[in-house]
Design an enzyme around this catalytic site. Structure first.
Site, mmCIF file in Angstrom:
data_model
loop_
_atom_site.group_PDB
_atom_site.id
_atom_site.type_symbol
_atom_site.label_atom_id
_atom_site.label_comp_id
_atom_site.label_asym_id
_atom_site.label_seq_id
_atom_site.Cartn_x
_atom_site.Cartn_y
_atom_site.Cartn_z
ATOM 1 N N GLY A 247 1.049 -1.538 4.469
ATOM 2 C CA GLY A 247 1.481 -0.246 3.909
ATOM 3 C C GLY A 247 2.231 0.546 4.723
ATOM 4 O O GLY A 247 3.417 0.873 4.680
ATOM 5 N N ARG B 25 -6.639 12.994 1.089
ATOM 6 C CA ARG B 25 -5.461 13.523 2.136
ATOM 7 C C ARG B 25 -4.157 12.632 1.516
ATOM 8 O O ARG B 25 -3.216 13.460 1.981
ATOM 9 C CB ARG B 25 -5.985 13.287 3.494
ATOM 10 C CG ARG B 25 -5.742 11.791 3.646
ATOM 11 C CD ARG B 25 -5.835 11.441 5.267
ATOM 12 N NE ARG B 25 -7.211 11.885 5.543
ATOM 13 C CZ ARG B 25 -7.867 11.326 6.661
ATOM 14 N NH1 ARG B 25 -7.214 10.324 7.472
ATOM 15 N NH2 ARG B 25 -9.181 11.576 7.032
ATOM 16 N N ARG C 88 -8.972 8.301 -0.731
ATOM 17 C CA ARG C 88 -9.812 8.644 0.440
ATOM 18 C C ARG C 88 -10.950 10.214 -0.309
ATOM 19 O O ARG C 88 -10.514 10.651 -0.952
ATOM 20 C CB ARG C 88 -9.159 9.222 1.416
ATOM 21 C CG ARG C 88 -8.612 8.076 2.065
ATOM 22 C CD ARG C 88 -8.110 8.605 3.372
ATOM 23 N NE ARG C 88 -9.076 8.749 4.322
ATOM 24 C CZ ARG C 88 -9.526 8.052 5.564
ATOM 25 N NH1 ARG C 88 -8.624 6.966 5.833
ATOM 26 N NH2 ARG C 88 -10.496 8.468 6.317
ATOM 27 N N ASP D 138 -0.010 4.393 0.114
ATOM 28 C CA ASP D 138 -0.621 5.877 0.295
ATOM 29 C C ASP D 138 0.135 6.835 1.025
ATOM 30 O O ASP D 138 0.194 7.809 0.844
ATOM 31 C CB ASP D 138 -1.757 5.416 1.354
ATOM 32 C CG ASP D 138 -3.100 4.857 1.035
ATOM 33 O OD1 ASP D 138 -2.945 4.563 -0.473
ATOM 34 O OD2 ASP D 138 -3.805 4.107 1.446
ATOM 35 N N HIS D 139 1.156 6.120 1.857
ATOM 36 C CA HIS D 139 1.665 7.048 2.670
ATOM 37 C C HIS D 139 2.906 7.691 2.165
ATOM 38 O O HIS D 139 3.565 8.569 2.627
ATOM 39 C CB HIS D 139 2.134 6.417 4.019
ATOM 40 C CG HIS D 139 0.872 6.274 4.892
ATOM 41 N ND1 HIS D 139 -0.057 7.309 5.236
ATOM 42 C CD2 HIS D 139 0.226 4.702 5.309
ATOM 43 C CE1 HIS D 139 -1.338 6.785 5.716
ATOM 44 N NE2 HIS D 139 -1.001 5.391 5.705
ATOM 45 N N HIS E 121 -5.612 3.797 -1.388
ATOM 46 C CA HIS E 121 -6.844 4.246 -0.881
ATOM 47 C C HIS E 121 -7.137 5.507 -1.490
ATOM 48 O O HIS E 121 -6.424 6.566 -0.955
ATOM 49 C CB HIS E 121 -6.881 3.893 0.566
ATOM 50 C CG HIS E 121 -8.200 4.218 1.387
ATOM 51 N ND1 HIS E 121 -8.246 4.321 2.532
ATOM 52 C CD2 HIS E 121 -9.374 4.745 0.716
ATOM 53 C CE1 HIS E 121 -9.648 4.437 2.842
ATOM 54 N NE2 HIS E 121 -9.991 5.075 1.678
ATOM 55 N N ASN F 132 0.934 -1.298 0.090
ATOM 56 C CA ASN F 132 0.001 -0.131 -0.149
ATOM 57 C C ASN F 132 1.072 1.045 0.165
ATOM 58 O O ASN F 132 1.878 1.455 0.983
ATOM 59 C CB ASN F 132 -0.769 -0.057 1.139
ATOM 60 C CG ASN F 132 -2.025 1.074 1.451
ATOM 61 O OD1 ASN F 132 -1.435 2.404 0.985
ATOM 62 N ND2 ASN F 132 -3.001 0.838 1.702
ATOM 63 N N HIS G 203 -3.845 -4.781 7.609
ATOM 64 C CA HIS G 203 -4.012 -3.367 8.730
ATOM 65 C C HIS G 203 -3.065 -3.694 10.008
ATOM 66 O O HIS G 203 -3.347 -4.420 10.482
ATOM 67 C CB HIS G 203 -5.429 -3.247 9.271
ATOM 68 C CG HIS G 203 -5.521 -1.769 9.436
ATOM 69 N ND1 HIS G 203 -5.084 -1.101 10.820
ATOM 70 C CD2 HIS G 203 -6.183 -0.733 8.417
ATOM 71 C CE1 HIS G 203 -5.313 0.065 10.530
ATOM 72 N NE2 HIS G 203 -5.830 0.609 9.489
ATOM 73 N N GLU H 17 -8.683 0.835 -3.145
ATOM 74 C CA GLU H 17 -9.658 0.725 -1.955
ATOM 75 C C GLU H 17 -10.565 2.227 -2.025
ATOM 76 O O GLU H 17 -9.925 3.296 -2.189
ATOM 77 C CB GLU H 17 -8.836 1.010 -0.539
ATOM 78 C CG GLU H 17 -8.094 -0.365 -0.420
ATOM 79 C CD GLU H 17 -7.212 -0.038 0.841
ATOM 80 O OE1 GLU H 17 -6.437 -1.399 1.062
ATOM 81 O OE2 GLU H 17 -7.106 1.032 1.450
ATOM 82 N N THR I 70 -6.902 6.668 10.153
ATOM 83 C CA THR I 70 -6.811 5.627 9.240
ATOM 84 C C THR I 70 -8.258 4.622 9.256
ATOM 85 O O THR I 70 -9.062 5.076 10.061
ATOM 86 C CB THR I 70 -5.731 4.608 9.532
ATOM 87 O OG1 THR I 70 -5.530 3.493 8.676
ATOM 88 C CG2 THR I 70 -5.705 4.006 11.015
ATOM 89 N N THR I 71 -8.022 3.499 8.437
ATOM 90 C CA THR I 71 -9.498 2.858 8.665
ATOM 91 C C THR I 71 -9.775 1.874 9.831
ATOM 92 O O THR I 71 -8.901 0.964 10.172
ATOM 93 C CB THR I 71 -9.501 1.926 7.300
ATOM 94 O OG1 THR I 71 -8.896 2.558 6.110
ATOM 95 C CG2 THR I 71 -10.790 1.385 7.076
ATOM 96 N N GLU J 216 -11.309 -9.035 2.903
ATOM 97 C CA GLU J 216 -10.028 -8.656 3.409
ATOM 98 C C GLU J 216 -10.365 -8.610 4.972
ATOM 99 O O GLU J 216 -11.232 -7.866 5.408
ATOM 100 C CB GLU J 216 -9.494 -7.371 2.968
ATOM 101 C CG GLU J 216 -8.212 -6.988 3.657
ATOM 102 C CD GLU J 216 -7.256 -5.977 2.813
ATOM 103 O OE1 GLU J 216 -7.493 -6.119 1.663
ATOM 104 O OE2 GLU J 216 -6.477 -5.361 3.394
HETATM 105 N N1 PXP Z 1 -6.158 -3.133 3.941
HETATM 106 C C1 PXP Z 1 -6.915 -2.094 4.029
HETATM 107 C C2 PXP Z 1 -8.184 -2.470 3.468
HETATM 108 C C3 PXP Z 1 -6.568 -0.767 4.573
HETATM 109 O O1 PXP Z 1 -7.862 0.145 4.382
HETATM 110 C C4 PXP Z 1 -5.445 -0.585 5.024
HETATM 111 C C5 PXP Z 1 -5.053 0.803 5.265
HETATM 112 O O2 PXP Z 1 -5.195 1.669 4.451
HETATM 113 C C6 PXP Z 1 -4.431 -1.666 4.931
HETATM 114 C C7 PXP Z 1 -4.602 -2.789 4.507
HETATM 115 C C8 PXP Z 1 -2.789 -1.316 5.115
HETATM 116 O O3 PXP Z 1 -2.810 -1.162 6.379
HETATM 117 P P1 PXP Z 1 -1.620 -0.498 7.059
HETATM 118 O O4 PXP Z 1 -1.243 0.684 6.340
HETATM 119 O O5 PXP Z 1 -1.711 -0.340 8.550
HETATM 120 O O6 PXP Z 1 -0.646 -1.808 6.819
#
Ligand code: PXP
Length: 249
Positions: A221, A54, A50, A14-15, A48, A12, A199, A75, A105-106, A156
């Site tokens: 991620g 963000r 959003r 995103d960050h 993701h 992931n 997650h 996502e 976060t989620t 998931e």
């Molecule tokens: N899976 C889903 C569906 C998520 O929403 C996230 C976080 O955006 C992750 C996996 C990855 O989580 P993390 O960033 O904590 O590894």
């Protein structure tokens, strides 16, 4: 390793976009991170989009689809705007996640049992358009039954509670939650669902989840991008890959 027991790693990104957006501009580029993840052995790229944009932006999604050869897992929240975006941009999979603007976060899985009437039509629309639909849910038999009934292809399993217990050193709770995840993975597989998990996973807590035979994909991620600051993205992904393989050997 047992034949057929390979577990995919979705990275992931995103960050990377979170850091980029902290200053504006274009550095660091999530697309470059996706190329590096592919080279390091990632099996897929997760992002993701959003509602508040963000981190990932629409143009990141467009760039990834155009230039990255790995399967992309998009996502998004269960809103009309997001489903319309998913229909316009063809990705390998779409994972529907809960989303509140104020959360960092989620937090927690999507309650598909409670939200059945609003989620089921979205699953049908996305499936009819050829998307592989995943639902991000808690490891709960009721959620799995409803996911199956809605026609989702994948669930998931949210590993957040397990991950937190493990990182807090609460071994008893972490062990209990890992068993709950394994039970849900078995049950979901029996229901014909493909099982993913993610997650909060780190080098420290990934192995018990990676060892669950029925979990065919992990999405990771925040930890990988954070660890990349110290060891580089390549090293962080390769180490995670090695831990997953060890757990399944
Ligand atoms: N899976 C889903 C569906 C998520 O929403 C996230 C976080 O955006 C992750 C996996 C990855 O989580 P993390 O960033 O904590 O590894």
């Amino acid at each position: 390793m047992k034949a057929g027991s390979y577990q995919r790693l979705g990275v992931n990104i995103d960050h990377v976009a979170t850091i980029r957006n902290a200053r504006g501009g274009s550095h660091p580029d999530p697309l470059r991170a996706a190329f590096m993840a592919a080279q390091a052995g990632a099996d897929g790229i997760t992002l993701h989009l959003r509602e508040d944009r963000r981190h990932i932006r629409d143009e990141d999604l467009e760039g990834l689809i155009a230039r990255v050869s790995l399967p992309i897992n998009l996502e998004l929240a269960a809103t009309e705007e997001m489903v319309e975006i998913a229909l316009r941009h063809k990705t390998h999979a779409v994972c529907i996640v809960p989303e509140k603007r104020e959360e960092r976060t989620t937090e927690g899985g999507l309650d598909v049992a409670r939200l059945h009437h609003s989620i089921a039509p979205l699953v049908q629309t996305l499936s009819a358009a050829g998307r592989r639909v995943s639902l991000f849910v808690e490891p709960d038999p009721i959620q799995l039954a409803v996911a199956e009934a809605m026609g989702a292809h994948v669930v998931e399993l949210h590993t957040g509670a397990y991950a937190e217990a493990a990182l807090n050193g609460d071994k008893q709770l972490a062990d209990y939650l890992a068993v709950q995840l394994a039970d849900a993975a078995r049950l979901g597989t029996k229901r014909g669902l493909e099982i993913h998990a993610g997650h909060g996973l780190t080098f420290e807590n990934v192995k018990p989840i990676a060892a669950i035979h029925e979990v065919v994909e992990l999405n990771i991620g925040h930890f990988l991008i954070g660890e990349a600051i110290f060891t580089g993205l390549d090293g962080a992904i390769k180490r995670m890959r090695a831990l997953m393989d060890e757990a399944r050997s």
